[in-house]
Motif scaffolding. Structure first.
Motif, PDB file in Angstrom:
ATOM      1  N   PRO A   1       0.818  -1.216   0.000  1.00 31.60           N
ATOM      2  CA  PRO A   1       0.000   0.000   0.000  1.00 31.60           C
ATOM      3  C   PRO A   1       0.850   1.264   0.000  1.00 31.60           C
ATOM      4  N   VAL A   2       0.324   2.307  -0.626  1.00 33.38           N
ATOM      5  CA  VAL A   2       0.989   3.610  -0.656  1.00 33.38           C
ATOM      6  C   VAL A   2      -0.010   4.661  -0.195  1.00 33.38           C
ATOM      7  N   PRO A   3       0.454   5.726   0.464  1.00 30.19           N
ATOM      8  CA  PRO A   3      -0.465   6.773   0.904  1.00 30.19           C
ATOM      9  C   PRO A   3      -1.309   7.293  -0.261  1.00 30.19           C
ATOM     10  N   THR A   4      -2.623   7.323  -0.052  1.00 32.77           N
ATOM     11  CA  THR A   4      -3.559   7.628  -1.133  1.00 32.77           C
ATOM     12  C   THR A   4      -4.703   8.489  -0.608  1.00 32.77           C
ATOM     13  N   LYS A   5      -5.022   9.565  -1.338  1.00 32.80           N
ATOM     14  CA  LYS A   5      -6.197  10.372  -1.024  1.00 32.80           C
ATOM     15  C   LYS A   5      -7.421   9.721  -1.648  1.00 32.80           C
ATOM     16  N   VAL A   6      -8.474   9.599  -0.869  1.00 32.63           N
ATOM     17  CA  VAL A   6      -9.681   8.903  -1.305  1.00 32.63           C
ATOM     18  C   VAL A   6     -10.872   9.854  -1.269  1.00 32.63           C
ATOM     19  N   TYR A   7     -11.609   9.908  -2.370  1.00 34.33           N
ATOM     20  CA  TYR A   7     -12.779  10.779  -2.497  1.00 34.33           C
ATOM     21  C   TYR A   7     -13.935  10.246  -1.659  1.00 34.33           C
ATOM     22  N   THR A   8     -14.667  11.138  -0.997  1.00 38.41           N
ATOM     23  CA  THR A   8     -15.769  10.711  -0.130  1.00 38.41           C
ATOM     24  C   THR A   8     -17.144  11.099  -0.662  1.00 38.41           C
ATOM     25  N   GLY A   9     -17.201  11.629  -1.881  1.00 41.77           N
ATOM     26  CA  GLY A   9     -18.485  11.989  -2.473  1.00 41.77           C
ATOM     27  C   GLY A   9     -19.048  10.864  -3.337  1.00 41.77           C
ATOM     28  N   ILE A  10     -20.092  11.196  -4.101  1.00 36.30           N
ATOM     29  CA  ILE A  10     -20.748  10.255  -5.003  1.00 36.30           C
ATOM     30  C   ILE A  10     -20.625  10.776  -6.428  1.00 36.30           C
ATOM     31  N   LYS A  11     -20.236   9.910  -7.348  1.00 38.47           N
ATOM     32  CA  LYS A  11     -20.170  10.259  -8.764  1.00 38.47           C
ATOM     33  C   LYS A  11     -21.442   9.806  -9.473  1.00 38.47           C
ATOM     34  N   LYS A  12     -21.762  10.451 -10.566  1.00 35.80           N
ATOM     35  CA  LYS A  12     -22.967  10.121 -11.305  1.00 35.80           C
ATOM     36  C   LYS A  12     -22.820   8.756 -11.965  1.00 35.80           C
ATOM     37  N   GLY A  13     -23.873   7.937 -11.872  1.00 33.73           N
ATOM     38  CA  GLY A  13     -23.850   6.637 -12.527  1.00 33.73           C
ATOM     39  C   GLY A  13     -24.248   5.497 -11.607  1.00 33.73           C
ATOM     40  N   PRO A  14     -24.437   4.301 -12.148  1.00 31.46           N
ATOM     41  CA  PRO A  14     -24.760   3.122 -11.325  1.00 31.46           C
ATOM     42  C   PRO A  14     -23.691   2.907 -10.263  1.00 31.46           C
ATOM     43  N   ALA A  15     -24.113   2.378  -9.097  1.00 34.40           N
ATOM     44  CA  ALA A  15     -23.183   2.321  -7.966  1.00 34.40           C
ATOM     45  C   ALA A  15     -23.308   1.021  -7.182  1.00 34.40           C
ATOM     46  N   ILE A  16     -22.147   0.523  -6.730  1.00 33.61           N
ATOM     47  CA  ILE A  16     -22.078  -0.618  -5.806  1.00 33.61           C
ATOM     48  C   ILE A  16     -21.189  -0.219  -4.641  1.00 33.61           C
TER      49      ILE A  16
END
Length: 430
Positions: free
Chosen positions: A110-125
């Motif tokens: 693993p490497v330090p990674t910024k992760v988005y916490t919002g929702i993008k448009k489109g089908p989702a799982i």
């Protein structure tokens, strides 16, 4: 039930009749409970490792022996029970190391990674739980479908593994810790897949768009066998696509390989006085308001200190900006990962001790852990096996620990319950 040691019906507190020790010695019963809960945690780590093709015969043999000692009229020796508990800690350390190796061989370091916490448009799982292999197979099967995949809870660190990062449709992390599932899952605009433990009985409002796989099963919820996620994908494409919802970013991926790559900077920071202390604040979260202690103490940790965190307890404060250690470029908050990544915390502590040529207990390091479930017990036993002292645990002691057993653990290891953030910081920092 009839207790063959008491020679009477087992009704007294602590007496577990024909499946354990006699209730006349509650400390023995408590040690057996401690051992059994620890073994459940070891079994969870061993399961994940085995799914990735790794196992340890020594750990397997110990689990058989340890469970055998909890049978009726087998072992009434308090000291031997304590030895078995510490042996469980040793075996858990071995299996955590094996799981870490299996993860990194399959998915990379693993490497330090910024992760988005919002929702993008489109089908989702949305994928919750701990099993990275389940997520990996889902990502492969959803390639080219237009489906966005999100992690939840303990799945957050998946974003830091190179072999999982390469999937562009792994787009973010939604929600927080397990106890908030019913609200968060109800609001999530897509399908939910639960892979392992830390899953709650679903509300009717989202039960029809929830699935389980692996060891996880829920009443009235479709279970996926053999990692064939075609039904999950079909359902996601049938639902209305999610609308865009803006979010922020949180950072994960401070695996021991990433942290130790900064070892020279950290050592120089300690020697120069820029880094005064290390706090490991993490563990299993829960809903009780007394758990606000953990976000409060994180807020009050001095700015010349580094906070290491892991497991779902980090959601108490991971969204906050703790900045950097002045003049070093090192973030003050380092998310090590899942509870399955706990070996990294041990590895970091041992490496720092070696670098400074001192014992772990001589490091400016304080462990403040939140207890909730079996893997947390197994991790605690590993720390006790390593001789780590003065661990603070809370918000309350496990119900099965007797006052006498707590006193023994305090005397031998300095294990103590949390009090208040101010009092504990004062005691830690002197």
């Amino acid at each position: 039930m009839f207790c063959y040691q008491c020679e009477q019906t087992a009704q007294g507190k602590g007496c577990v009749g024909p499946v354990g020790v006699c209730g006349k010695n509650e400390d023995l019963a408590a040690l057996q409970d401690l051992l059994i809960f620890g073994l459940k945690g070891i079994a969870a780590y061993a399961y994940h490792a085995r799914e990735l093709g790794a196992h340890d015969p020594e750990v397997d043999a110990f689990m058989h022996e340890a469970l055998f000692t909890t049978l009726t009229n087998v072992d009434f020796d308090l000291d031997h029970h304590l030895q078995m508990v510490l042996k469980a800690g040793e075996m858990n350390l071995k299996i955590m190391e094996l799981l870490d190796k299996a993860h990194t061989e399959k998915f990379g370091n693993p490497v330090p990674t910024k992760v988005y916490t919002g929702i993008k448009k489109g089908p989702a799982i949305l994928v919750t739980g701990h099993d990275l292999l389940d997520l990996y197979e889902l990502l492969k099967q959803t390639e080219g479908t237009g489906i966005n995949v999100y992690t939840h809870g303990e799945m957050l660190p998946a974003h830091a593994y190179p072999e999982l990062k390469k999937f562009p449709h792994l787009v973010g992390n939604y929600g927080t810790a397990w106890q908030n599932q019913k609200k968060e899952f109800e609001e999530f605009p897509g399908v939910i897949l639960a892979t392992t433990n830390c899953v709650l009985i679903p509300k009717d409002s989202y039960k029809d768009r929830m699935f389980t796989c692996g060891v996880a099963h829920l009443p009235g919820v479709k279970h996926i066998a053999n990692r064939d996620f075609s039904e999950v994908i079909k359902k996601a494409l049938e639902l209305p696509p999610a609308e865009e919802k803006e979010g922020g970013y949180i950072t994960t991926g401070f695996h021991h390989t990433a942290v130790l790559s900064l070892a020279d900077t950290i050592i120089e920071g300690v020697k120069s006085g820029k880094i005064k202390h290390f706090f490991l604040i993490g563990g299993c979260d829960g809903a009780k308001t007394t758990r606000n202690y953990y976000n409060e103490i994180a807020d009050k940790v001095p700015k010349d200190s580094i906070i290491l965190t892991l497991a779902c307890g980090k959601y108490r404060f991971i969204h906050k900006d703790f900045g950097e250690i002045e003049g070093t470029g090192i973030p003050r908050l380092l998310d090590i990962g899942q509870c399955n990544n706990s070996y990294s915390a041990v590895k970091i502590a041992l490496a720092l001790a070696e670098a400074f040529k001192v014992g772990v207990n001589d490091l400016p390091l304080s462990l403040i852990l939140s207890w909730f479930e079996q893997k947390a017990v197994a991790i605690l036993l590993s720390l006790l096996y390593l001789g780590v002292k003065n661990i603070r645990i809370g918000p309350t002691a496990p119900a099965f620990l007797t006052p006498n057993l707590l006193a023994i653990l305090n005397e031998k290891f300095g294990l103590k319950l949390i009090t208040t953030p101010d009092e504990d910081l004062k005691a830690i920092l002197g």
